[in-house]
Design an enzyme around this catalytic site. Sequence first.
Site, PDB file in Angstrom:
ATOM      1  N   TYR A 188       0.829  -1.218   0.000  1.00  0.00           N
ATOM      2  CA  TYR A 188       0.000   0.000   0.000  1.00  0.00           C
ATOM      3  C   TYR A 188       0.863   1.267   0.000  1.00  0.00           C
ATOM      4  CZ  TYR A 188      -3.601  -3.317   1.605  1.00  0.00           C
ATOM      5  OH  TYR A 188      -4.442  -4.387   1.743  1.00  0.00           O
TER       6      TYR A 188
ATOM      7  N   HIS B 233       0.528 -11.707   1.747  1.00  0.00           N
ATOM      8  CA  HIS B 233      -0.502 -10.895   1.093  1.00  0.00           C
ATOM      9  C   HIS B 233      -1.221 -11.679  -0.010  1.00  0.00           C
ATOM     10  CE1 HIS B 233      -1.443  -6.389   0.166  1.00  0.00           C
ATOM     11  NE2 HIS B 233      -2.485  -7.140  -0.066  1.00  0.00           N
TER      12      HIS B 233
HETATM   13  N1  LIG Z   1      -5.387  -8.810   1.637  1.00  0.00           N
HETATM   14  C1  LIG Z   1      -5.751  -8.306   0.483  1.00  0.00           C
HETATM   15  O1  LIG Z   1      -5.401  -8.817  -0.581  1.00  0.00           O
HETATM   16  C2  LIG Z   1      -6.629  -7.085   0.461  1.00  0.00           C
HETATM   17  C3  LIG Z   1      -7.232  -6.709  -0.749  1.00  0.00           C
HETATM   18  C4  LIG Z   1      -8.051  -5.579  -0.741  1.00  0.00           C
HETATM   19  C5  LIG Z   1      -8.240  -4.868   0.433  1.00  0.00           C
HETATM   20  N2  LIG Z   1      -7.611  -5.255   1.598  1.00  0.00           N
HETATM   21  C6  LIG Z   1      -7.784  -4.490   2.872  1.00  0.00           C
HETATM   22  O2  LIG Z   1      -9.172  -4.365   3.109  1.00  0.00           O
HETATM   23  C7  LIG Z   1      -9.489  -2.969   3.245  1.00  0.00           C
HETATM   24  C8  LIG Z   1     -10.890  -2.697   2.784  1.00  0.00           C
HETATM   25  O3  LIG Z   1     -11.068  -2.961   1.411  1.00  0.00           O
HETATM   26  P1  LIG Z   1     -11.229  -1.787   0.318  1.00  0.00           P
HETATM   27  O4  LIG Z   1     -10.600  -0.562   0.833  1.00  0.00           O
HETATM   28  O5  LIG Z   1     -10.722  -2.298  -0.962  1.00  0.00           O
HETATM   29  O6  LIG Z   1     -12.803  -1.629   0.155  1.00  0.00           O
HETATM   30  P2  LIG Z   1     -14.042  -1.366   1.150  1.00  0.00           P
HETATM   31  O7  LIG Z   1     -13.589  -1.201   2.544  1.00  0.00           O
HETATM   32  O8  LIG Z   1     -15.045  -2.417   0.833  1.00  0.00           O
HETATM   33  O9  LIG Z   1     -14.626   0.009   0.590  1.00  0.00           O
HETATM   34  C9  LIG Z   1     -13.940   1.207   0.733  1.00  0.00           C
HETATM   35  C10 LIG Z   1     -14.780   2.310   0.065  1.00  0.00           C
HETATM   36  O10 LIG Z   1     -16.015   2.463   0.779  1.00  0.00           O
HETATM   37  C11 LIG Z   1     -16.183   3.829   1.151  1.00  0.00           C
HETATM   38  N3  LIG Z   1     -16.846   3.862   2.464  1.00  0.00           N
HETATM   39  C12 LIG Z   1     -16.316   3.554   3.664  1.00  0.00           C
HETATM   40  N4  LIG Z   1     -17.223   3.663   4.652  1.00  0.00           N
HETATM   41  C13 LIG Z   1     -18.369   4.096   4.051  1.00  0.00           C
HETATM   42  C14 LIG Z   1     -19.645   4.411   4.541  1.00  0.00           C
HETATM   43  N5  LIG Z   1     -19.951   4.304   5.852  1.00  0.00           N
HETATM   44  N6  LIG Z   1     -20.586   4.828   3.647  1.00  0.00           N
HETATM   45  C15 LIG Z   1     -20.300   4.929   2.333  1.00  0.00           C
HETATM   46  N7  LIG Z   1     -19.095   4.625   1.811  1.00  0.00           N
HETATM   47  C16 LIG Z   1     -18.128   4.223   2.664  1.00  0.00           C
HETATM   48  C17 LIG Z   1     -14.807   4.416   1.202  1.00  0.00           C
HETATM   49  O11 LIG Z   1     -14.880   5.793   0.972  1.00  0.00           O
HETATM   50  P3  LIG Z   1     -13.968   6.919   1.749  1.00  0.00           P
HETATM   51  O12 LIG Z   1     -12.601   6.355   1.922  1.00  0.00           O
HETATM   52  O13 LIG Z   1     -14.046   8.085   0.877  1.00  0.00           O
HETATM   53  O14 LIG Z   1     -14.585   7.152   3.095  1.00  0.00           O
HETATM   54  C18 LIG Z   1     -14.117   3.661   0.070  1.00  0.00           C
HETATM   55  O15 LIG Z   1     -14.385   4.268  -1.171  1.00  0.00           O
HETATM   56  C19 LIG Z   1      -8.395  -2.276   2.421  1.00  0.00           C
HETATM   57  O16 LIG Z   1      -8.321  -0.888   2.689  1.00  0.00           O
HETATM   58  C20 LIG Z   1      -7.198  -3.076   2.828  1.00  0.00           C
HETATM   59  O17 LIG Z   1      -6.741  -2.671   4.110  1.00  0.00           O
HETATM   60  C21 LIG Z   1      -6.830  -6.366   1.610  1.00  0.00           C
END
Ligand SMILES: NC(=O)c1ccc[n+]([C@@H]2O[C@H](COP(=O)([O-])OP(=O)(O)OC[C@H]3O[C@@H](n4cnc5c(N)ncnc54)[C@H](OP(=O)(O)O)[C@@H]3O)[C@@H](O)[C@H]2O)c1
Length: 276
Positions: free
Chosen positions: A47, A105
């Site tokens: 990241y 990862h």
């Molecule tokens: N291990 C892996 O391979 C892997 C892969 C992908 C992700 N991850 C981890 O999982 C975390 C979460 O996944 P992600 O970031 O891809 O997607 P997510 O958490 O499903 O969605 C994030 C999105 O949702 C929005 N959001 C957050 N809270 C909200 C709410 N209450 N109402 C409306 N919209 C909202 C955020 O906007 P704003 O930011 O503008 O608030 C952002 O655009 C990542 O950040 C990372 O740490 C791990």
Amino acid sequence: METIATQGVKIPRLGLGTYRLAGSDAQAPVESAIALGYRHIDTAAMYDNEAGVGAGIAASGIKRSELFVTTKVWHDQLAPDAVERAFDTSLSKLKLDYVDLYLVHWPSPEMNMAATLEALLSLRERGLTRAIGVCNFNLPMIRRAVEEIGAPIACHQIEYHPFLSQAPMLAYLRSKGIPLTAYCPLAQGRAASDATLNQIGRKHGASAAQIALAWLMDQEGVIAIPKAGRPESQKANLAALDIKLDDADRTAIAALPKDQRFVRPSFGPDWEAKAA
Ligand SMILES: NC(=O)c1ccc[n+]([C@@H]2O[C@H](COP(=O)([O-])OP(=O)(O)OC[C@H]3O[C@@H](n4cnc5c(N)ncnc54)[C@H](OP(=O)(O)O)[C@@H]3O)[C@@H](O)[C@H]2O)c1
């Protein structure tokens, strides 16, 4: 906040994801999340924000022992000496003495799984990480890690939200007492505009995004790490912990399409592979 005990650590059920908060952009959201009550922060070497995350932690003034910090090693660094080097770099960027959880990862076809997990375990033995685990393993891979290699996997982090079934994986992990950490718990934000989730939300005085998180929190052994850059969303996501779904809500969410996988990199594993 409720925690799940696993392999000698307790993981807070809701954490802050930090993907796409690149560089120093991660500092303010991490600081505000901790001020709001988050105690679990998820980052990764890939990241490119460990320094920002570490700066946010430092600025929060929280006692280190009260926080649960996860980072991850990228899939091109899985040879044992590369794991060592990657870990040292992550720890120095985070400016921490240890992390709470160190994860692979993504699996790699080239990795020697036993040697990679042994390298992670050696970090645990030296007190540099309190627990180890993996992300994005398919069923045959996780079975091998747990049953053949006997690795003390503290959690498996995979994509999980109301539009993607993880039923076989969840059943397997539960049978072994391993929590499932749901990444993309909001389907990368798509959950916020889903009509069914919105309708359920109206009944509870909640948003669709909160209902998606409440659905995950309703399931035994599931942890979620929504990413939210804005304090209002961070607060809303924490408040989702207080929403109690009923059977009608569960039935409506069960009827949503469950084949929507949004994270599909070319180097990912074969998700359809069945355990032998
Ligand atoms: N291990 C892996 O391979 C892997 C892969 C992908 C992700 N991850 C981890 O999982 C975390 C979460 O996944 P992600 O970031 O891809 O997607 P997510 O958490 O499903 O969605 C994030 C999105 O949702 C929005 N959001 C957050 N809270 C909200 C709410 N209450 N109402 C409306 N919209 C909202 C955020 O906007 P704003 O930011 O503008 O608030 C952002 O655009 C990542 O950040 C990372 O740490 C791990």
